[in-house]
Motif scaffolding. Structure first.
Motif, PDB file in Angstrom:
ATOM      1  N   LEU A  33     -30.286  26.186  16.903  1.00  0.00           N
ATOM      2  CA  LEU A  33     -29.974  27.611  16.923  1.00  0.00           C
ATOM      3  C   LEU A  33     -28.684  27.851  16.148  1.00  0.00           C
ATOM      4  O   LEU A  33     -27.921  26.917  15.882  1.00  0.00           O
ATOM      5  N   ARG A  34     -28.420  29.115  15.830  1.00  0.00           N
ATOM      6  CA  ARG A  34     -27.121  29.481  15.249  1.00  0.00           C
ATOM      7  C   ARG A  34     -26.497  30.573  16.102  1.00  0.00           C
ATOM      8  O   ARG A  34     -27.186  31.446  16.646  1.00  0.00           O
ATOM      9  N   TRP A  35     -25.187  30.502  16.204  1.00  0.00           N
ATOM     10  CA  TRP A  35     -24.404  31.467  16.997  1.00  0.00           C
ATOM     11  C   TRP A  35     -23.413  32.110  16.037  1.00  0.00           C
ATOM     12  O   TRP A  35     -22.464  31.480  15.574  1.00  0.00           O
ATOM     13  N   ILE A  36     -23.612  33.388  15.722  1.00  0.00           N
ATOM     14  CA  ILE A  36     -22.769  34.111  14.780  1.00  0.00           C
ATOM     15  C   ILE A  36     -21.565  34.701  15.517  1.00  0.00           C
ATOM     16  O   ILE A  36     -21.705  35.400  16.522  1.00  0.00           O
ATOM     17  N   VAL A  37     -20.373  34.409  15.001  1.00  0.00           N
ATOM     18  CA  VAL A  37     -19.122  34.918  15.563  1.00  0.00           C
ATOM     19  C   VAL A  37     -18.475  35.820  14.513  1.00  0.00           C
ATOM     20  O   VAL A  37     -18.185  35.364  13.402  1.00  0.00           O
ATOM     21  N   PRO A  38     -18.243  37.099  14.828  1.00  0.00           N
ATOM     22  CA  PRO A  38     -17.695  38.016  13.822  1.00  0.00           C
ATOM     23  C   PRO A  38     -16.179  37.919  13.630  1.00  0.00           C
ATOM     24  O   PRO A  38     -15.532  38.900  13.277  1.00  0.00           O
ATOM     25  N   TYR A  39     -15.634  36.731  13.856  1.00  0.00           N
ATOM     26  CA  TYR A  39     -14.196  36.499  13.700  1.00  0.00           C
ATOM     27  C   TYR A  39     -13.980  35.130  13.051  1.00  0.00           C
ATOM     28  O   TYR A  39     -14.867  34.269  13.071  1.00  0.00           O
ATOM     29  N   ALA A  40     -12.794  34.957  12.495  1.00  0.00           N
ATOM     30  CA  ALA A  40     -12.479  33.707  11.806  1.00  0.00           C
ATOM     31  C   ALA A  40     -12.386  32.545  12.778  1.00  0.00           C
ATOM     32  O   ALA A  40     -12.189  32.722  13.988  1.00  0.00           O
ATOM     33  N   ALA A  41     -12.518  31.346  12.251  1.00  0.00           N
ATOM     34  CA  ALA A  41     -12.392  30.136  13.056  1.00  0.00           C
ATOM     35  C   ALA A  41     -10.962  30.002  13.572  1.00  0.00           C
ATOM     36  O   ALA A  41     -10.006  30.424  12.932  1.00  0.00           O
ATOM     37  N   GLY A  42     -10.845  29.410  14.737  1.00  0.00           N
ATOM     38  CA  GLY A  42      -9.523  29.096  15.267  1.00  0.00           C
ATOM     39  C   GLY A  42      -9.012  30.026  16.342  1.00  0.00           C
ATOM     40  O   GLY A  42      -8.046  29.696  17.038  1.00  0.00           O
ATOM     41  N   GLY A  43      -9.621  31.192  16.525  1.00  0.00           N
ATOM     42  CA  GLY A  43      -9.162  32.140  17.530  1.00  0.00           C
ATOM     43  C   GLY A  43      -9.879  31.970  18.859  1.00  0.00           C
ATOM     44  O   GLY A  43     -10.692  31.065  19.055  1.00  0.00           O
ATOM     45  N   GLY A  44      -9.586  32.882  19.789  1.00  0.00           N
ATOM     46  CA  GLY A  44     -10.183  32.818  21.103  1.00  0.00           C
ATOM     47  C   GLY A  44     -11.686  32.976  21.088  1.00  0.00           C
ATOM     48  O   GLY A  44     -12.405  32.286  21.834  1.00  0.00           O
ATOM     49  N   SER A  45     -12.194  33.881  20.251  1.00  0.00           N
ATOM     50  CA  SER A  45     -13.640  34.098  20.180  1.00  0.00           C
ATOM     51  C   SER A  45     -14.357  32.855  19.667  1.00  0.00           C
ATOM     52  O   SER A  45     -15.438  32.495  20.146  1.00  0.00           O
ATOM     53  N   ASP A  46     -13.751  32.198  18.687  1.00  0.00           N
ATOM     54  CA  ASP A  46     -14.317  30.973  18.137  1.00  0.00           C
ATOM     55  C   ASP A  46     -14.325  29.867  19.189  1.00  0.00           C
ATOM     56  O   ASP A  46     -15.330  29.166  19.378  1.00  0.00           O
ATOM     57  N   PHE A  47     -13.224  29.705  19.897  1.00  0.00           N
ATOM     58  CA  PHE A  47     -13.131  28.679  20.941  1.00  0.00           C
ATOM     59  C   PHE A  47     -14.168  28.920  22.031  1.00  0.00           C
ATOM     60  O   PHE A  47     -14.838  27.990  22.502  1.00  0.00           O
ATOM     61  N   LEU A  48     -14.308  30.178  22.430  1.00  0.00           N
ATOM     62  CA  LEU A  48     -15.282  30.539  23.457  1.00  0.00           C
ATOM     63  C   LEU A  48     -16.697  30.187  23.022  1.00  0.00           C
ATOM     64  O   LEU A  48     -17.460  29.559  23.778  1.00  0.00           O
ATOM     65  N   ALA A  49     -17.061  30.594  21.803  1.00  0.00           N
ATOM     66  CA  ALA A  49     -18.411  30.332  21.309  1.00  0.00           C
ATOM     67  C   ALA A  49     -18.679  28.833  21.202  1.00  0.00           C
ATOM     68  O   ALA A  49     -19.750  28.354  21.608  1.00  0.00           O
ATOM     69  N   ARG A  50     -17.742  28.092  20.665  1.00  0.00           N
ATOM     70  CA  ARG A  50     -17.957  26.648  20.483  1.00  0.00           C
ATOM     71  C   ARG A  50     -18.040  25.914  21.830  1.00  0.00           C
ATOM     72  O   ARG A  50     -18.840  24.975  21.991  1.00  0.00           O
ATOM     73  N   THR A  51     -17.233  26.345  22.776  1.00  0.00           N
ATOM     74  CA  THR A  51     -17.277  25.715  24.096  1.00  0.00           C
ATOM     75  C   THR A  51     -18.632  25.940  24.760  1.00  0.00           C
ATOM     76  O   THR A  51     -19.253  25.002  25.287  1.00  0.00           O
ATOM     77  N   LEU A  52     -19.114  27.173  24.729  1.00  0.00           N
ATOM     78  CA  LEU A  52     -20.388  27.483  25.380  1.00  0.00           C
ATOM     79  C   LEU A  52     -21.579  26.990  24.564  1.00  0.00           C
ATOM     80  O   LEU A  52     -22.601  26.589  25.143  1.00  0.00           O
ATOM     81  N   ALA A  53     -21.464  26.988  23.231  1.00  0.00           N
ATOM     82  CA  ALA A  53     -22.558  26.477  22.404  1.00  0.00           C
ATOM     83  C   ALA A  53     -22.817  25.009  22.701  1.00  0.00           C
ATOM     84  O   ALA A  53     -23.970  24.565  22.765  1.00  0.00           O
TER      85      ALA A  53
END
Length: 326
Positions: A33-53
């Motif tokens: 699957l792919r999980w699209i994050v509308p923010y740059a790598a390295g921020g809170g949104s990225d960390f959240l997505a990668r942790t749950l992915a």
């Protein structure tokens, strides 16, 4: 001869259709699957997505690749997700900005935030806090409001830029309490906190992540939580409602959405695995370590959240006349 030809063609047609039917009934997922994050790598949104992915991917037996598509007020990434096939293989980090604030500010969008998506579940809150400089004679939000009423237009409130939740939260606080203050706009939460620490401004409605080091170091004072309940991160700081201030809550939130038309079974499975991950103590602690509050819930709860937040922030944004060009 004709009958034979028809039977032959019928058999061929059945042979062509059978793989399609079999494919439609194949268990999900069959590929990554792919999980699209509308923010740059390295921020809170990225960390959240990668942790749950990672957690969900392990549970469903397929990798989930995180794609960072920052910029454009979340529009390009959200459009990409909206136009993806509703087959259960595309997820979107869908948040307050993408589904509520940007649609309210945009004159035209290449997608409909309601019709083009199906909410899966809320996953995290990005908490906010009311802060003052230590020299300000207020140890609670109620005292800060009393001070602002006694000294109209003398307190400077910092925020992270026009149209941000920090700014909108400040505007909501002003309307809920009737105070008159001077707002100072910055390019982001960090520089706003820097000037609060320096005493250039006296107060701020800040996201907790930007202010955490200053709060922990005693360089600013947290006087109120603009949320329905206290933060685990600041358990001794009362909410605004506890201090008699109502209608001024603000917190950013994030959930997962999929393209409209995604099968029910896929949404149910994703919601269950996301909730299981968020209730895992180790994962919850990892999120809290970067100032995120786990926010497990159902598809229906996320749908209701989007509706209630749209009812709050849409009219305020229109009243303020804020557009994406502001």
């Amino acid at each position: 001869m004709i009958a034979t030809t028809r039977r032959t063609l019928g058999g061929l047609a059945a042979g062509v259709l059978l793989p399609t039917v079999a494919s439609a009934q194949a268990p999900w997922p069959q590929r990554p699957l792919r999980w699209i994050v509308p923010y740059a790598a390295g921020g809170g949104s990225d960390f959240l997505a990668r942790t749950l992915a990672a957690a969900v991917g392990n549970a469903i037996g397929q990798a989930i690749a995180v794609e960072n598509r920052g910029g454009g007020a979340t529009i390009p990434a959200t459009q990409m997700a909206a136009q993806s096939a509703p087959d259960g293989y595309t997820l979107l980090s869908a948040d307050l900005t993408a589904l509520v604030i940007t649609p309210a500010m945009a004159r035209r969008l290449p997608y409909d935030p309601i019709r083009d998506f199906r909410p899966v579940a809320p996953i995290a809150r990005f908490p906010y806090v009311i802060l003052v400089h230590p020299d300000v004679p207020a140890r609670s939000a109620a005292e800060l409001i009393a001070l602002a009423r006694a000294r109209p237009n003398t307190l400077n409130f910092a925020h992270a830029g026009t149209g941000t939740p920090n700014h909108l939260g400040t505007e909501r606080l002003i309307r809920a309490t009737g105070i008159q203050v001077t707002q100072v706009s910055y390019r982001g939460g960090a520089p706003a906190v820097t000037d609060l620490v320096a005493g250039v401004v006296q107060a701020s409605v800040s996201d907790y992540a930007s202010a955490a080091p200053a709060i922990q170091g005693g360089r600013v004072r947290a006087v109120g939580i603009p949320a329905p309940q206290r933060l685990d991160l600041l358990p001794d700081v009362p909410t605004l409602a506890e201090q008699g201030i109502n209608g001024a809550d603000v917190y950013s939130w994030q959930g997962v959405a999929v393209p409209a038309g995604t099968p029910d079974a896929v949404v149910v499975r994703l919601q269950a695995e996301l909730e299981r991950a968020l209730r895992n103590p180790e994962i919850a602690q990892r999120l809290r370590s970067v100032s995120l509050e786990p926010f497990p819930g159902s598809s229906e709860q996320m749908r209701d959240l989007i509706a209630s937040e749209t009812a709050v922030w849409g009219p305020l944004i229109r009243e303020l006349g804020i557009t994406l060009d502001s």
